[in-house]
Design a protein around this motif. Structure first.
Motif, mmCIF file in Angstrom:
data_model
loop_
_atom_site.group_PDB
_atom_site.id
_atom_site.type_symbol
_atom_site.label_atom_id
_atom_site.label_comp_id
_atom_site.label_asym_id
_atom_site.label_seq_id
_atom_site.Cartn_x
_atom_site.Cartn_y
_atom_site.Cartn_z
ATOM 1 N N ARG A 34 0.836 -1.207 0.000
ATOM 2 C CA ARG A 34 0.000 0.000 0.000
ATOM 3 C C ARG A 34 0.868 1.253 0.000
ATOM 4 O O ARG A 34 0.546 2.250 -0.660
ATOM 5 C CB ARG A 34 -0.933 -0.018 1.205
ATOM 6 N N ASP A 67 2.239 1.798 -3.452
ATOM 7 C CA ASP A 67 1.220 2.429 -4.297
ATOM 8 C C ASP A 67 1.111 3.915 -4.000
ATOM 9 O O ASP A 67 0.917 4.737 -4.913
ATOM 10 C CB ASP A 67 -0.137 1.751 -4.074
ATOM 11 N N GLU A 68 1.237 4.279 -2.720
ATOM 12 C CA GLU A 68 1.159 5.692 -2.343
ATOM 13 C C GLU A 68 2.345 6.472 -2.904
ATOM 14 O O GLU A 68 2.190 7.581 -3.420
ATOM 15 C CB GLU A 68 1.109 5.817 -0.821
ATOM 16 N N THR A 86 3.981 5.649 -5.549
ATOM 17 C CA THR A 86 3.731 5.706 -6.995
ATOM 18 C C THR A 86 2.838 6.881 -7.346
ATOM 19 O O THR A 86 3.039 7.558 -8.360
ATOM 20 C CB THR A 86 3.075 4.389 -7.469
ATOM 21 N N ARG A 87 1.862 7.155 -6.501
ATOM 22 C CA ARG A 87 0.953 8.280 -6.744
ATOM 23 C C ARG A 87 1.643 9.619 -6.498
ATOM 24 O O ARG A 87 1.426 10.581 -7.239
ATOM 25 C CB ARG A 87 -0.264 8.163 -5.828
ATOM 26 N N LEU A 88 2.499 9.669 -5.496
ATOM 27 C CA LEU A 88 3.136 10.929 -5.119
ATOM 28 C C LEU A 88 4.329 11.286 -6.001
ATOM 29 O O LEU A 88 4.626 12.466 -6.195
ATOM 30 C CB LEU A 88 3.589 10.866 -3.657
ATOM 31 N N PRO A 126 5.674 10.903 -9.698
ATOM 32 C CA PRO A 126 5.293 10.477 -11.057
ATOM 33 C C PRO A 126 6.344 9.656 -11.788
ATOM 34 O O PRO A 126 6.018 8.937 -12.724
ATOM 35 C CB PRO A 126 5.041 11.815 -11.776
ATOM 36 N N HIS A 138 1.784 -3.927 -8.490
ATOM 37 C CA HIS A 138 1.914 -2.507 -8.829
ATOM 38 C C HIS A 138 2.041 -2.361 -10.346
ATOM 39 O O HIS A 138 3.097 -1.993 -10.860
ATOM 40 C CB HIS A 138 3.144 -1.905 -8.138
ATOM 41 N N GLU A 169 1.112 -0.206 -12.431
ATOM 42 C CA GLU A 169 1.471 1.124 -12.930
ATOM 43 C C GLU A 169 2.982 1.322 -12.902
ATOM 44 O O GLU A 169 3.543 1.979 -13.791
ATOM 45 C CB GLU A 169 0.789 2.194 -12.072
ATOM 46 N N LYS A 200 4.657 14.115 2.074
ATOM 47 C CA LYS A 200 3.406 14.770 2.455
ATOM 48 C C LYS A 200 3.634 15.973 3.353
ATOM 49 O O LYS A 200 2.913 16.968 3.261
ATOM 50 C CB LYS A 200 2.493 13.762 3.155
#
Length: 445
Positions: A125, A128-129, A131-133, A135, A234, A236, A433
């Motif tokens: 998880r 994945d986070e 990966t989102r943050l 690019p 994952h 992506e 973050k």
């Protein structure tokens, strides 16, 4: 209007300069552990709750962040440090008496081992986070293995007695080192324990996928399972991944073929010289074995032409990987670099303004010929990024407690490794973050 450049969203230097408590706050704020906590609380049931699950879990994470070698070292820190106890969530009214005894931590760690798959889910998880943050996370990857020494003693047929490690094996890793005098020698490292196979992002130096095996496991056979696991969990990241670099321990035709054909990733794998016989005294072989020709290559895949007039050997000019044809394109060096060659007219009857053009299918030899040839500057520059995985391995030793530990057994090693890598990603997510607000692009008039 002038737009200021965007600063990096993540930096290990910033994390490492933070205090231990700040790093722990990053981890506790970012780690997705609620499912694990609920599962552990259900497992406890209606039994006594003298030492609640959540503070004990936070204390385990603190032990990793604070680099404690064992439970007793962690307990001493908790008893001494009231601020750490408060951050972990222990009852402030009890003071140092709220710290669980050794046996309570032992039982808690056994429960964690029983829920080890949920620790891995937390890792996924977080990946994945990230990966989102980020690019570009996963676009450039690297793979290597790391020796994980067991704290237990090797034994032959003796049953496990808490001191011997009956799961561990002897492992050996060889590397070629060059001395100050230019001479090379082989360095052999042996250890008793386990091995971590790690796929990392080579730019941000963060883990993507991992596997823990016994030390005798072959590096070569444990590469392709890593992109397979990444593709499954994952997808992506695998869509983004363009290249992956590996050392000679992963040198095989199967790994080169699998990376490119199955996952669309260009492999940069250093190669061993396994040639016993060559066609020429200079260590080369003829490219076309069925006819007489002046195109030769060496074990690293460097392609040469032999001048028909002077017999001078020249490196041919690489002109790209032709994906649709599945091969490499080379051109005459004289035509490409613009110098005169006495034997150009004798070289080949079918020539263009570019001189002779040679196309080499990768299937000629999948070990030797790869999409980015080893003879190019591009391969050298890209392969240099492989050192990122060595830095991640170094952090595991120095900053996450694997240099000095008391771990015995495969299950404990898998859990401890998973926890360390999960904490590593948690730090990254917490750092990103907490700094996004002022690191976003700004403009001034």
């Amino acid at each position: 209007m002038a737009v200021l450049p965007q600063a990096a969203l993540f930096s290990w230097e910033q994390i490492e300069s933070s205090s231990d408590l700040d790093r722990l706050r990053m981890v506790l704020s970012a780690i997705p552990d609620e499912d694990l906590m609920l599962a552990l609380e259900r497992a406890r049931g209606r039994g006594r709750n003298d030492y609640p699950v959540r503070p004990a879990w936070n204390a385990v994470l603190a032990g990793i962040v604070f680099e404690h070698r064992n439970t007793e070292s962690l307990r001493r820190e908790l008893k001494r440090n009231g601020e750490l106890r408060d951050l972990c969530g222990f009852d402030p009214l009890k003071g140092s008496d709220a710290v669980p005894p050794s046996w309570a931590f032992t039982r808690f760690l056994k429960q964690l081992m029983a829920h080890a798959e949920m620790v891995e889910k937390a890792f996924n998880r977080l990946a994945d986070e990230v990966t989102r943050l980020l690019p570009d996370f996963g676009q450039v990857a690297a793979v290597d293995s790391k020796a994980l020494k067991s704290f237990g003693k090797p034994g032959k047929n003796e049953p496990g007695d808490g001191r011997r490690d009956t799961d561990a094996q002897w492992g050996k890793k060889e590397s070629v080192v060059q001395g100050s005098d230019g001479k090379t020698s082989t360095k052999v490292v042996k250890w008793f324990g386990y091995k971590l196979h790690l796929l990392v992002d080579a730019v941000h130096e963060l883990p993507i996928a991992y596997e823990v095996t016994r030390a005798a496991a072959s590096d070569t056979k444990h590469f392709l399972p890593l992109p397979e696991k990444t593709k499954e969990r994952h997808p992506e990241v695998m869509e983004r991944c363009d290249e992956v670099s590996l050392d000679k321990g992963y040198d095989s035709a199967e790994n080169n073929r699998g990376a490119l054909d199955d996952y669309g990733v260009k492999p940069l794998i250093d190669i061993r010289n396994l040639w016993k016989n060559t066609d020429g005294p200079d260590g080369t072989k003829c490219l076309y074995s069925d006819r007489v020709d002046n195109i030769v290559y060496d074990y690293r895949g460097t392609v040469y032409c032999i001048c028909p007039a002077t017999e001078e050997k020249r490196t041919m000019a690489f002109h790209g990987f032709e994906e649709k044809r599945g091969g490499l394109k080379y051109r005459c060096p004289a035509a490409h670099y613009g110098y005169k060659c006495k034997g150009r007219s004798l070289c080949h009857p079918r020539q263009t303004e570019y001189g002779r053009v040679v196309r080499i299918p990768l299937e000629t030899d999948r070990r030797i010929f790869c999409p980015i040839p080893r003879s190019t500057n591009g391969w050298t520059d890209k392969y240099a990024k492989r050192t990122s995985v060595e830095r991640v391995n170094g952090r595991l030793d120095v900053s996450f407690g694997f240099e000095l530990h008391t771990i015995r057994g495969l299950a404990k090693m898998k859990l401890r490794t998973g926890l360390a890598l999960t904490v590593m990603l948690s730090m990254a997510v917490g750092c990103i973050k907490s700094n996004q607000a002022y690191r976003m692009p700004q403009s001034t008039v």
